[in-house]
Scaffold this active site. Structure first.
Site, PDB file in Angstrom:
ATOM      1  N   SER A 165      22.092 155.840  74.223  1.00 36.27           N
ATOM      2  CA  SER A 165      20.752 155.259  74.124  1.00 36.27           C
ATOM      3  C   SER A 165      20.106 155.184  75.515  1.00 36.27           C
ATOM      4  CB  SER A 165      20.853 153.888  73.446  1.00 36.27           C
ATOM      5  OG  SER A 165      19.588 153.451  73.042  1.00 36.27           O
ATOM      6  N   ASP A 241      19.674 156.928  62.457  1.00 31.12           N
ATOM      7  CA  ASP A 241      19.460 156.059  63.607  1.00 31.12           C
ATOM      8  C   ASP A 241      18.101 155.371  63.475  1.00 31.12           C
ATOM      9  OD1 ASP A 241      18.695 155.173  66.238  1.00 31.12           O
ATOM     10  OD2 ASP A 241      20.208 156.518  67.074  1.00 31.12           O
ATOM     11  N   HIS A 273      22.731 153.881  64.922  1.00 35.34           N
ATOM     12  CA  HIS A 273      22.697 153.783  66.394  1.00 35.34           C
ATOM     13  C   HIS A 273      23.868 152.964  66.955  1.00 35.34           C
ATOM     14  CE1 HIS A 273      20.148 154.473  69.936  1.00 35.34           C
ATOM     15  NE2 HIS A 273      20.353 153.236  70.332  1.00 35.34           N
TER      16      HIS A 273
END
EC number: 3.1.2.12
Lengths: 294, 294
Positions: A165, A241, A273
């Site tokens: 991320s 996600d 995610h």
């Protein structure tokens, strides 16, 4: 596989400030999962980082630096990814820093999860309010990198970087901007084009004064102009996600045409995610890096 | 390997109270890691538990119940053990409950880490102050067991139990007292002889009124008199475990002479009491249970 032999020449000045204090040490997969604390000269605060050290070998070991996402400390990756199994099997040292300066107080640094504490974004802030401490780019590339060599038996020809991320963004940006330091790059669900998403807009305006100034920390922009040695980048993305459409934009990075960069894009139907997603596929990332170093 | 074919006959009365509310669901290793909430009739409170469900097969799947240690909720094992990799590979459903009643308030239940909240000890309290809610023994053996069959496609002939520390104690006690329910038993660093250690003294006096009353929940005492089908129990122990000498006493259990019980004792030099230790060896426990069911 971008497996050129690159001779790395780095001048490492080891100062007396580079000593580490061991915070914890746990036996894990025939190695030790350590957490260290040190005084950071770059960030001007005490910082912690994780270091997984496989049982000793005679030769220097390869190393992977892992960069975490928003709100994380060094603990999330250590506790939740299960990476130690693969670091042990492949005999790779793994270093994972925190995500922002800690133990300092700047007005507004705790107001939101995506700016300030836990959200250093792996850049060097230029806005006066933040520029003294928020320098995670230099912290990782200069200070942590040197610390690694000063304290562990590391093979400078086999150093890779990866992350998740915000940390996937960091891995892409730091890796592509410093091909002499990092031989291999992979990312889980990275923020691929932060000048074109809300998270990026907020942090670039806050830390740098404008979105435009963020282009130097935008993987898509960097990839367009990349002129280093050939790189094969593993880009991993869960298709369920929750941040994919608004924040991550892998499609923008994947459509960059640059003969020096190839993307090994692996999309994962049904995965989101979370660290459950990372844990499922982290073994593939170790294999990718090890293969890239051959 | 204690691999007798036992025909299990259980009458399962599924009531309307047995419905589950899904709290979370994350894709993990070609399956889903779920957390459910339900109203417990036994504990008289809302309870959560984890359920890892491998992708569907036509036939019913085996199941392992995992019991956690002091201070844990259902989350620790889910986040830190990395068990999902093996549950997926071996196609095993894994159910892991919380460690005590939750959301109720009894004077003194939060005063220490080793009594009250997070420390149900897998027994049925008899002291009036605790006996209405603190009934984790019946909760697991009766209510959770039935819930499993009511909500998942489970093979009654392949059900095992395992756990860590207080939960290792629970696995040994529940497993040996209910050989018709559990075909296989393993434990990480269990409290093996709680009538002879400080943790056991405290909880037996508190929940049951005396240490002596705790013998029915003491694996060493139960093993002496065990007369069920032959059992091969995997007993796993880190040798640098900070609780080994004062609290765990595997040596007392291992010296029980009972031809019906064999111990597969695996000691692990340098490993401590943490989830780093569990994560390192949990694959071996899955293999042990699967082999026991053959």
């Amino acid at each position: 596989m971008g497996a050129q032999n690159i001779s790395v020449s780095i001048t490492i000045n080891i100062s007396s400030e580079m000593s580490l204090t061991e915070v914890s040490s746990n036996r894990s997969f025939n190695g030790y999962q350590k957490v260290y604390e040190h005084k950071s000269e770059v960030l001007k605060c005490q910082m912690k980082f994780g270091a997984y050290i496989p049982d000793e070998h005679d030769s220097a070991l390869p190393v992977l630096i892992y960069l975490s996402g928003l709100t994380c400390t060094e603990a999330n990756f250590i506790d939740k990814s299960g990476f130690q199994r693969f670091a042990s099997e492949e005999k790779v040292i793994v270093i994972n820093p925190d995500t922002s300066p800690r133990g300092i107080k700047i007005d507004g640094d705790d107001e939101s999860y995506d700016f300030g504490t836990g959200a250093g974004f792996y850049l060097n802030a230029t806005e006066p309010k933040w520029s003294e401490h928020y320098r995670m780019y230099s912290y990782v590339v200069e200070e942590l990198y040197k610390l690694m060599f000063a304290n562990f038996k590391v093979d400078a020809n086999r150093v890779g970087i990866f992350g998740h991320s915000m940390g996937g963004h960091g891995a892409l940006v730091l890796g592509l901007r410093n091909p002499n330091l990092f031989r291999s790059i992979s990312a889980f669900a990275p923020i691929c084009n932060p000048t074109n998403c809300p998270w990026g807009h907020k942090v670039f305006q806050g830390y740098l004064g404008s979105v435009e100034a963020g282009s130097q920390y935008d993987a898509t922009e960097i990839a367009k102009n990349y002129d280093g040695p050939e790189r094969n980048v593993l880009l991993d993305q869960g298709l369920d996600d929750q941040f994919l459409k608004e924040q991550l934009h892998p499609e923008n990075l994947l459509t960059v045409k640059n003969p020096k960069i190839k993307f090994d894009y692996r999309s994962r139907p049904k995965y989101n995610h979370s660290y459950f997603y990372i844990a499922t596929f982290i073994g593939e990332h170790f294999k990718f890096h090890v293969d890239s170093w051959k």
